[in-house]
Structures are given as structure tokens and as C-alpha cells.
Scaffold this active site. Structure first.
Site, PDB file in Angstrom:
ATOM      1  N   ASP A 288      -4.688  -5.646   3.327  1.00  0.00           N
ATOM      2  CA  ASP A 288      -5.652  -5.517   4.433  1.00  0.00           C
ATOM      3  C   ASP A 288      -6.842  -6.444   4.230  1.00  0.00           C
ATOM      4  O   ASP A 288      -7.919  -6.198   4.782  1.00  0.00           O
ATOM      5  CB  ASP A 288      -6.132  -4.069   4.555  1.00  0.00           C
ATOM      6  CG  ASP A 288      -6.851  -3.582   3.307  1.00  0.00           C
ATOM      7  OD1 ASP A 288      -6.718  -4.239   2.252  1.00  0.00           O
ATOM      8  OD2 ASP A 288      -7.535  -2.538   3.377  1.00  0.00           O
ATOM      9  N   ASP A 366      -9.327   1.488 -10.221  1.00  0.00           N
ATOM     10  CA  ASP A 366     -10.526   0.660 -10.064  1.00  0.00           C
ATOM     11  C   ASP A 366     -11.747   1.307 -10.722  1.00  0.00           C
ATOM     12  O   ASP A 366     -12.541   0.631 -11.380  1.00  0.00           O
ATOM     13  CB  ASP A 366     -10.795   0.345  -8.587  1.00  0.00           C
ATOM     14  CG  ASP A 366     -10.730   1.566  -7.689  1.00  0.00           C
ATOM     15  OD1 ASP A 366     -10.314   2.647  -8.166  1.00  0.00           O
ATOM     16  OD2 ASP A 366     -11.104   1.457  -6.506  1.00  0.00           O
TER      17      ASP A 366
END
Length: 523
Positions: A288, A366
Site C-alpha cells: 500500500d 516493528d
């Protein structure tokens, strides 16, 4: 030149041997002294020449003849001595040239052997059969690009040596941009057919398919997304994560199943790039993300900085505070160091993956990267203006931050020739000295002064000082920057400082002078 001198020496040696042979033949075939003959000499009609050697009554003057022969031999020996000296001098020059040429040949051979003996990058694995689920499920849709590496590396090695020699002779600072390396782009995909938007931009701006192969790693087994990826043919390499099973998690984490699958996919995909395809670096993007026109230029230029500075562990294309009003549009070439791992289009090296892979987390990869146990006081490079933007509100985060922050991130549209710039100022020692001086020499102002702006005439920078977690959050919210901290590190922060624009003025949201380390309890 060496061949020419070698031929000259051989020719001289041949003449020397031939001259001696003729001399011997001449002396051998000469008539014996005192033998009566018509000519009395070595040649017909040589009566006058030989007559000088006759005494009274026509007798041969033996002593004179011997003296004359001795003089002739002496003359011949002197001539041969000169010839030998010339041959010796040419032989010495030739030997020196041959030695230099030999060393050059050996050096070249060593370079070639080093390149040839490097492990060749295997071609992308091909799926043998539909039913073979024990092997990686890979669809080969890109022509192998790894076979260009040996010659390319040899040319780069030679070009680097020449560049270094020129720089040393001229005593001038040089750009730290490295020769071109293969930098694969790993696209992490799942079930978004809008991956087409991301791939279209990557292919549009990609300067070389050989130097920037695009590998699309797909999870989820979504057929329609697979068809979109497959439609690009040999422009991309499509690989599929083979394990689509659910992951067993504790009951309170069932709603986070997607985060577990993402972490599993990242681990598998990065292992494919580094261990199966044998690459030395990679840029990771998600399906994306849309990239800027100088996306590839940016990473190519920063690769040597990441490689050479052990205080760095990633290069990111993303600015967490990159909204239009918070960045300087006139400084598209401005780059920063940051202690916050940004992600969203980031480069890492194989040696870093070798460190991270054995302890890779089961989920939330992350945030795990932002923990001090992984970061180890290392930093990343980020741009003033982002080189990626996200257009995917749909995802496992259910649009977290998207509506409030992410949708307003400014994407750079100006191509910056980073590879022609000297980026060595980003190396830690150079950067920190200038950074600390700039931060704590900036005027200290109150947030109300910035908001009113009447008394501030200059464009900055101005320093706003925080002293606690709460004061940081209050100032960040009032100035429009993201206020969350991960392991005590603010987004885009470096040494605790967050740099951004506020109403056209550079603002430095900073801790007190003498800052030492982050406080993880602030998270």
C-alpha cells in the site's frame, strides 16, 4: 612496447651469433699463408693487398701477417663487445618491463579470481509441481538478473581504484556514493489488489531492472491479488509464502492473529531475499505504498553510508512527521538521522538480518525493532520530505493513525540527484558535532511565542525544551507533531530532539542540554 623491445633484443642476439659464424667461416676458408697462388689473397685480384706482406724475393712476411690478423681480431672483438653491451642494456630494460607486466597480470588475475570464486547467486527457484508443498511455492516471472554481477563487480572495483587514485592525487573531498550495487525491492503483499498502484510506480521510476529487481512476496493466498501480480510478467518476481495456516496464540491475542501472520511472512520473505537469492541488501516496501520519483536514487546514494557507519542500522524513506505543514518544501535534499525506526520503505543489510533473524518475534515486529535490545543505540537515516506515502487504510491496524496523520503525509515530487552529492555529513562523528551545536545554540522560546509569532522575526531554528514525558506530549500535541513514544523514543527523534516546521519556522523540540539516553519508562 615490451614486445617490441623483446623482438629487438632477440634480433641483436641473432646478429651477434651470425657475425661470429661468418667470421669463423671467413678465417676457416682463408688460403694458408705462404701457399703460392694466382691471387695470393683471400679474394681474386688481391695481389696488391697481399703483396704488402711479402719480403724480399717474394717471401711472405709471417710476423707482419700475424700482427695484421691480431689487429683484425681485436677490432672484431671490440665491435662484438659494443654489441653485447647494447644487448645487455636492452635486456635489463626488457626484464624490468616484464616484471611490471607480470605483477599487473597477477593483480588482474587475483581480482578476476576473487570475482569468479564469489558464490554465484542462484536463479530464482521454480516451483516443480502444484502438489509439491514441501518446497517454497515460487512463480518465476522475472528473468534472472544475478548473472550480470561478476563483470559488473570487476568494473566497479577498477572504477573505484581509479576514483581513489584521482582523489588522493588531487587531495579533494569526494562523494561517498558507491558504485552501483544490486538493490532488490521486496514488496510485501497479501490480499490488496491495489498492489497494482504500488507496482506501477516502482516500475515507472525504476532506472534498471537488473540493478533493482522487484520481488513480490505474497501471503494469504488471495487469487485475485495473485492474478494482478502475475499480470506484470517478467517485470517482477512473484513468490508465495507457503504456510497459510493459522498460528496458535494465547486467547487474549486471537484478535492479533494478523500481526502474527505478518511477522511470519516478513521472516520468510527476508530469508528468501538473503539466503535463497543471496542478496547483500534489500529495500522493503508494503503493497500500500507509493514511491517518489527519486526513490531509487535515494537508496542507491545512502547504501554506502549504511554500509560504512556501524552506528546506523537502516535507511528509511519515511518521515513520521512529514505532513505538508511540518516539512520545508524548499529542502527536498535535506536528510536527517533518527533514533526512531520508521519503517514504511526501509533498507537493511544482510549482516543486520543475520543478527535479527534468530530472535525474530512472533508478532508486532516493528515495535520489537524499536526496543533497545534490538536497536542497540543505532540510528536510521530519514528524509525531510517522505519518499513514500501510504494509501492503504485497510489493514490489520484498522486504520490506526491513517485518518489523523498518514493520509496527510507529503510525497516528494522533485528529483534530487543524491548520488552526485557528498553525503558523508550523515556519518555519526560529523553529524553529531554539528547537530548538538545547532540545537543548543538555537534561541530558547516558549510555546506561546511560537503560537503568537509576533515577536519572532527570523525563520529559526527555535528551541522548545521539554523535561518530562508529559511535557513532551503536551508540546507535541500543541505543535501538531505525533506525541507517542516507543521505548522512550519520540517519532523522528534524534538524541531526544524532534525537528519540524511550525508556521514556517524551524522548531526543535528538545530535552535539556546534556541529554544522555532515552527513558524506556516514558513509553
Amino acid at each position: 612496447m615490451v614486445r617490441k623491445k623483446g623482438s629487438l633484443i632477440l634480433c641483436g642476439a641473432f646478429l651477434f651469433v651470425a657475425w661470429n659464424a661468418l667470421l669463423l667461416l671467413y678465417l676457416w676458408g682463408r688460403p694458408p699463408i705462404g701457399r703460392p697462388g694466382e691471387g695470393g689473397g683471400a679474394e681474386p685480384g688481391g695481389k696488391e693487398e697481399w703483396g704488402v706482406g711479402r719480403g724480399k724475393g717474394g717471401q711472405i712476411n709471417l710476423a707482419g701477417e700475424v700482427i695484421r690478423l691480431a689487429e683484425e681480431v681485436e677490432i672484431q672483438l671490440e665491435t662484438q663487445k659494443k654489441l653485447l653491451k647494447q644487448i645487455e642494456s636492452h635486456r635489463a630494460v626488457w626484464a624490468r618491463q616484464k616484471d611490471v607486466g607480470k605483477r599487473q597480470t597477477v593483480n588482474t588475475k587475483e581480482v578476476k579470481e576473487e570475482v569468479v570464486h564469489q558464490p554465484s547467486k542462484p536463479p530464482l527457484p521454480v516451483k516443480d509441481s502444484v502438489d509439491d508443498r514441501t518446497q517454497t511455492d515460487v512463480q518465476l516471472t522475472q528473468k534472472p538478473v544475478h548473472t550480470v554481477a561478476p563483470n559488473l563487480k570487476l568494473e566497479q572495483h577498477q572504477a573505484t581504484e581509479i576514483k581513489e587514485d584521482v582523489a588522493e592525487n588531487n587531495n579533494l573531498p569526494t562523494s561517498v556514493a558507491s558504485p552501483q550495487v544490486v538493490i532488490p525491492i521486496l514488496v510485501i503483499a497479501c490480499d490488496r489488489v491495489t498492489v497494482k498502484r504500488s507496482l506501477d510506480r516502482l516500475i515507472q521510476y525504476r532506472p534498471s531492472p537488473q540493478l533493482y529487481p522487484i520481488i513480490v512476496s505474497q501471503d494469504c493466498g488471495h487469487a485475485e491479488t495473485a492474478r494482478v501480480i502475475g499480470s506484470y510478467g517478467d517485470q517482477v518476481t512473484h513468490i508465495s509464502q507457503p504456510d497459510l495456516s493459522d498460528i496458535r496464540v494465547r486467547p487474549e491475542h486471537r484478535k492479533f492473529q494478523g500481526y502474527y501472520k505478518i511477522a511470519r511472512h516478513y521472516r520468510w520473505a527476508l530469508n528468501q531475499v538473503f539466503n535463497t537469492f543471496s542478496q547483500s541488501t534489500v529495500v522493503v516496501v508494503e503493497d500500500d505504498l507509493e514511491v517518489a520519483p527519486d526513490f531509487f536514487e535515494y537508496f542507491q546514494a545512502l547504501y554506502p553510508i549504511l554500509r560504512d557507519d556501524p552506528s546506523l542500522w537502516c535507511v528509511s524513506a519515511w518521515n513520521d512527521n512529514g505532513r505538508d505543514a511540518l516539512v520545508d518544501p524548499s529542502k527536498a535534499d535535506l536528510l536527517h538521522r533518527t533514533d526512531f525506526f520508521p519503517g514504511l520503505g526501509w533498507m537493511l543489510l544482510k549482516n543486520m538480518w543475520d543478527e535479527l533473524e534468530p530472535k525474530w518475534p512472533l508478532a508486532f515486529w516493528d515495535d520489537w525493532m524499536r526496543q533497545p535490545e534490538q536497536r542497540k543505540d543505532r540510528s536510521c537515516i530519514r528524509p525531510e520530505i517522505s519518499r513514500t506515502i501510504t494509501f492503504g487504510r485497510k489493514g490489520v491496524s484498522l486504520g490506526q493513525f491513517f485518518d489523523q496523520y498518514l493520509r496527510y503525509i507529503k510525497l516528494n515530487t522533485q528529483f534530487v540527484p543524491f548520488t552526485k552529492q557528498d553525503l558523508s555529513y550523515l556519518l555519526k562523528e560529523k553529524y553529531d558535532e554539528k547537530f548538538i551545536k545547532e540545537i543548543y545554540s538555537a534561541p530558547l522560546v516558549k510555546i506561546e511565542e511560537l503560537q503568537q509569532g509576533g515577536s519572532l522575526r527570523d525563520p529559526g531554528p527555535y528551541r522548545v525544551q521539554y523535561s518530562s514525558r508529559d511535557s513532551f506530549k503536551v508540546f507535541a500535541r500543541n505543535l501538531g507533531v505525533m506525541d507517542d513514544l516507543k521505548s522512550g523514543v519520540p517519532r523522528t527523534g534524534y538524541r531526544g530532539v524532534v525537528s519540524f516546521l511550525y508556521r514556517g519556522r524551524r522548531v526543535l523540540l528538545a530535552p535539556p542540554e546534556g541529554w544522555m539516553k532515552y527513558d524506556i519508562s516514558w513509553s
